[in-house]
Motif scaffolding. Sequence first.
Motif, PDB file in Angstrom:
ATOM      1  N   UNK A   2      33.838   3.867 -14.791  1.00 54.33           N
ATOM      2  CA  UNK A   2      34.197   2.711 -15.279  1.00 54.33           C
ATOM      3  C   UNK A   2      33.254   2.297 -16.729  1.00 54.33           C
ATOM      4  N   UNK A   3      33.655   1.168 -17.212  1.00 57.53           N
ATOM      5  CA  UNK A   3      32.995   0.805 -18.906  1.00 57.53           C
ATOM      6  C   UNK A   3      31.580   0.136 -18.543  1.00 57.53           C
ATOM      7  N   UNK A   4      31.105  -0.760 -17.379  1.00 56.92           N
ATOM      8  CA  UNK A   4      29.691  -1.103 -16.947  1.00 56.92           C
ATOM      9  C   UNK A   4      29.031  -0.970 -16.032  1.00 56.92           C
ATOM     10  N   UNK A   5      28.260  -1.174 -15.767  1.00 58.57           N
ATOM     11  CA  UNK A   5      27.675  -1.047 -14.538  1.00 58.57           C
ATOM     12  C   UNK A   5      27.898  -1.938 -13.441  1.00 58.57           C
ATOM     13  N   UNK A   6      28.531  -2.881 -14.051  1.00 59.90           N
ATOM     14  CA  UNK A   6      28.637  -4.299 -12.975  1.00 59.90           C
ATOM     15  C   UNK A   6      29.744  -4.763 -12.449  1.00 59.90           C
ATOM     16  N   UNK A   7      30.628  -3.361 -12.905  1.00 67.27           N
ATOM     17  CA  UNK A   7      31.718  -3.239 -11.550  1.00 67.27           C
ATOM     18  C   UNK A   7      31.194  -2.258 -10.567  1.00 67.27           C
ATOM     19  N   UNK A   8      30.379  -1.123 -10.677  1.00 72.83           N
ATOM     20  CA  UNK A   8      30.191  -0.456  -9.374  1.00 72.83           C
ATOM     21  C   UNK A   8      29.906  -0.779  -8.130  1.00 72.83           C
ATOM     22  N   UNK A   9      29.333  -1.734  -7.497  1.00 72.93           N
ATOM     23  CA  UNK A   9      29.477  -2.463  -6.023  1.00 72.93           C
ATOM     24  C   UNK A   9      31.291  -2.482  -5.981  1.00 72.93           C
ATOM     25  N   UNK A  10      32.136  -3.398  -6.837  1.00 72.33           N
ATOM     26  CA  UNK A  10      33.364  -3.729  -6.723  1.00 72.33           C
ATOM     27  C   UNK A  10      34.462  -2.041  -6.171  1.00 72.33           C
ATOM     28  N   UNK A  11      33.853  -1.242  -7.314  1.00 72.89           N
ATOM     29  CA  UNK A  11      34.437   0.735  -6.872  1.00 72.89           C
ATOM     30  C   UNK A  11      34.130   0.605  -5.576  1.00 72.89           C
ATOM     31  N   UNK A  12      33.119   1.177  -5.649  1.00 68.98           N
ATOM     32  CA  UNK A  12      32.542   0.338  -4.384  1.00 68.98           C
ATOM     33  C   UNK A  12      32.993   0.396  -2.873  1.00 68.98           C
ATOM     34  N   UNK A  63      29.479   5.952 -15.333  1.00 69.66           N
ATOM     35  CA  UNK A  63      30.038   4.803 -16.179  1.00 69.66           C
ATOM     36  C   UNK A  63      30.181   6.155 -17.477  1.00 69.66           C
ATOM     37  N   UNK A  64      30.917   5.443 -19.013  1.00 73.04           N
ATOM     38  CA  UNK A  64      31.384   5.771 -19.467  1.00 73.04           C
ATOM     39  C   UNK A  64      30.637   6.505 -20.501  1.00 73.04           C
ATOM     40  N   UNK A  65      29.280   6.143 -20.938  1.00 75.10           N
ATOM     41  CA  UNK A  65      28.051   6.155 -22.037  1.00 75.10           C
ATOM     42  C   UNK A  65      27.470   7.254 -20.948  1.00 75.10           C
TER      43      UNK A  65
END
Length: 305
Positions: free
Chosen positions: A164-174, A183-185
């Motif tokens: 994902x592009x940012x860590x704030x999406x991590x919980x959603x993806x999990x 993260x991409x970076x």
Amino acid sequence: MRRVRYESTGGPLFLEEVPVPEPGPGELLVRCEAVGVTLPVVRKVTEAADPIALGGEIAGEVVAVGAGVTRYRSGDRVTGLCFGHGYADYAPLREEMASSLPDEAGAVDAVALVRSGLIALGALAAAGPERDAAVLVTAAAGGVGHLAVQLARIRGAARVVGAVSSSDKADFVRSLGADEVVRYGDDAWGEPVDHVLDGVGGDLLTPAIAALAPGGRLVAYSSGGGTIQAYDLLVGAKSVIGFQMARIARDEPERYERWRRELWRLFARGAVRPVVHAEFALADAAKAHEVIESRGNLGKVVLRP
């Protein structure tokens, strides 16, 4: 009827009043109840040299059919990919691109599930056997990616990684079933994987190839372009394949229909969950595009004519 249009590259989107179109040979005319906003269309608005018709996934009721149409009639509820003006009250839809909606399915469910889910299923099929494999999905929080994460798990992947592009999406993806989120970076994307399903392209191709284990395969279904160095493939005996759903719909209709039925079966039993990030009025199409451009969406972005 109302239709969204723009006049120059990157120019503002605006509503215009135009006559309701007539369906051409092999076409359905659909009264749109929901329209899915896709990254390829958003990119074309900002990058294409000339203005394009704003197409995409549509769902609604057939109100007329053109010459030669045999599978549908007025009153049927359908969904499919419109290559003409889809951001509209009424839109043309090629018969071969259409599929019927189950009685219990809503139009928003359809544009969030069917086209994106078909691409996810197709990308998994192109990657090769999924059971016991490790699969990494880029744009894992997006319209296709969030379904690909779920479908990889359903089809037996031993390990699913979301990029994902940012860590704030991590919980959603999990919450969708991913074991890991990167993260991409990040300097590295964890342990190597057997397959990468890539919906981003561009500069992300290099780390995506690097994430593959020897003999691994990347499936590219993005409109983002990008360049791959042959040596990066040679050194690990890796491979890249492109996937295009329009070709499957046109040349392999039985396979297309089989995948579509599989998606609706999974949806009916609650095994796959299409997520809608936001719904926008037709007049707010520009705001919908802004969400996609900013990579802020968790799931599908939908217009409601």
